[in-house]
Design a protein around this motif. Structure first.
Motif, PDB file in Angstrom:
ATOM      1  N   HIS A 148      -6.142   2.833  -0.528  1.00  0.00           N
ATOM      2  CA  HIS A 148      -5.611   3.532   0.638  1.00  0.00           C
ATOM      3  C   HIS A 148      -6.696   4.340   1.353  1.00  0.00           C
ATOM      4  CE1 HIS A 148      -2.394   5.616   2.969  1.00  0.00           C
ATOM      5  NE2 HIS A 148      -3.329   6.544   3.035  1.00  0.00           N
ATOM      6  N   CYS A 167       0.876   7.680   3.257  1.00  0.00           N
ATOM      7  CA  CYS A 167      -0.005   8.855   3.217  1.00  0.00           C
ATOM      8  C   CYS A 167       0.636   9.994   2.427  1.00  0.00           C
ATOM      9  CB  CYS A 167      -0.331   9.331   4.632  1.00  0.00           C
ATOM     10  SG  CYS A 167      -1.431   8.219   5.512  1.00  0.00           S
ATOM     11  N   CYS A 214      -7.901   4.654   5.331  1.00  0.00           N
ATOM     12  CA  CYS A 214      -7.225   5.749   6.033  1.00  0.00           C
ATOM     13  C   CYS A 214      -8.165   6.943   6.159  1.00  0.00           C
ATOM     14  CB  CYS A 214      -5.942   6.139   5.310  1.00  0.00           C
ATOM     15  SG  CYS A 214      -5.144   7.593   6.013  1.00  0.00           S
ATOM     16  N   THR A 226       0.827  -1.208   0.000  1.00  0.00           N
ATOM     17  CA  THR A 226       0.000   0.000   0.000  1.00  0.00           C
ATOM     18  C   THR A 226       0.859   1.254   0.000  1.00  0.00           C
ATOM     19  OG1 THR A 226      -0.099   0.114   2.387  1.00  0.00           O
ATOM     20  CG2 THR A 226      -1.828  -1.149   1.290  1.00  0.00           C
TER      21      THR A 226
END
Lengths: 259, 181
Positions: free
Chosen positions: A31, A5, A35, A2
């Motif tokens: 993602h 951020c 998140c 993944t």
């Protein structure tokens, strides 16, 4: 694997704009599903984009701009044509030119009807268009006639009358020095709504007070004389409006009490 | 005759982009009168270079020329390229206009509100040049990253990062617009 951020943040704008590759887009989707922070960022971005789209703050070009651009292109062509076809034209126009010189000798004002015949409307319209192009509308930019009038002192061997017609809807924008067929003349610049008016003033000793209106390339031109000076007003204004402008000026000059 | 047909061809091809050129010029120089002069000059430049022009994307091409004309115009007129409005004053204005006004919710309602239009417009105008131009080209004119890269002469990756930073600034400026929350 993944995305981090940081990486997502760097790509989020591209994602909102659908500018990422399919693989990138898929990674972003994965993602933000897991998140909360990035998901919030994504929502905010989308919201911002939707709002800006919805308010539609794009400004359209004013209607007269297309005309202005068109006239500029035409003017450009005319200049080029006169260069390339110059010799041929010269051969044809030489007799007329000589004749013009002889007549021009007799009457001094460049604005006198008949002096330079058909050339004058074209010269006036060209000077008007040139002043609208690029950045040479005024040498002295002021709406104050007491600033504009003295500016011409020492630049011309006559003193053009400078009237402020703001309260009639024709604010003065300023003045500049213009050369028409080799003569230095005063150009006073006025505005009426979105239209610019060039008022050319030259010394002229016409015996008859005359007036003449004509059209060149879509521009209206009114020429007149008050017996001391010659005037030519050029604009894309309607003829009636331009004539109103002329009438205001004439009234000013004569009675100082316009109706 | 030849000149005439060239001109017709040029006008047919580029007249549809007049609004886009004007909009860009107006946002870049922030003055409606200058914008007109700039567009006229840009079209004249484009017309003169028209013969050499071989690209099929006429919109990106005329916008490139308009943008370059804006920059040279502003230099010539000693207008500073990067004086952005004082950030405080924009925020203050946003605050002032929002207090007492109904807090609107949907994009449609925002669109309906003239003061919000003005606010968002002003927020975009307050961005530094590099962020302003990328925002106008993307959000108002809807150009692709590739086209924007062409107009600004930067790689597509830079378009994306610049746009991201521009949006960050816009969000900060418009943080008090409730509908954006």
């Amino acid at each position: 694997m993944t995305m981090t951020c940081d990486k997502v943040n760097a790509l989020l704008s591209g994602y909102v704009d659908s500018e990422l590759t399919a693989a990138q887009a898929q990674q972003i989707e994965e993602h933000i599903r897991s998140c909360a922070d990035c998901d919030a960022n994504y929502r905010e971005l989308t919201r911002l984009k939707n709002v800006i789209e919805a308010v539609a703050i794009r400004t359209s070009a004013p209607p007269h701009l297309a005309q202005r651009v068109s006239a500029g292109l035409k003017e450009n062509d005319r200049h080029h044509a006169s260069w390339s076809g110059g010799l041929v034209k010269l051969a044809y126009s030489l007799p007329a030119l000589l004749l013009g010189l002889v007549i021009g000798w007799a009457t001094l004002s460049p604005f006198n009807a008949g002096t330079r015949g058909d050339e004058l409307p074209q010269l006036l319209a060209s000077a008007h268009i040139r002043s609208l192009m690029a950045d040479h509308l005024t040498d002295v930019a002021s709406s104050d006639s007491h600033t504009v009038k003295p500016w011409f002192h020492g630049r011309l061997d006559f003193s053009p009358p400078v009237e402020d017609l703001t309260r009639y809807g024709y604010p003065l924008l300023g003045g500049r020095l213009e050369y028409l067929a080799g003569d230095a003349v005063a150009a006073l610049v006025y505005r009426h709504r979105q239209h610019v008016i060039n008022l050319f003033v030259s010394p002229g000793s016409a015996q008859v007070v005359s007036m003449q209106a004509e059209k060149y390339n879509g521009y209206n031109i009114i020429r007149w004389t008050d017996g001391y000076l010659s005037y030519a007003a050029v604009s894309d204004l309607k003829l009636a409006d331009l004539d109103h402008f002329r009438a205001l000026l004439s009234d000013k000059g004569m009675t100082n009490n316009p109706g | 005759m030849f000149g005439n047909s060239k001109r017709k061809q040029f006008e047919t091809q580029f007249r549809p982009h007049l609004d886009a050129a004007y909009n860009l010029a107006q946002y870049l120089c922030r003055n409606a009168y200058d914008a007109e002069d700039i567009v006229q000059e840009a079209y004249l430049r484009a017309y003169r270079a028209f013969g050499e022009y071989a690209d099929e994307n006429s919109r990106a091409w005329i916008l490139t020329i308009t943008r370059n004309t804006c920059y040279s115009w502003m230099r010539r007129h000693a207008m500073s390229l990067n004086v952005s409005y004082d950030r405080q004053s924009v925020c203050g204005e946003v605050d002032a206009q929002l207090s007492g006004s109904d807090l609107l919710q949907s994009p449609e309602q925002i669109a309906a509100s003239e003061s919000n239009q003005k606010l968002i417009r002003r927020a975009i105008e307050s961005l530094p040049m590099e962020f302003r131009e990328v925002t106008v080209l993307r959000e108002l004119e809807g150009l692709s990253y590739r086209e924007i890269g062409q107009v600004l002469d930067i790689p597509e990756g830079t378009v994306m990062s610049r746009l991201a930073r521009a949006r960050l600034r816009l969000r900060k400026l418009l943080v008090n617009v409730d509908a954006l929350k």
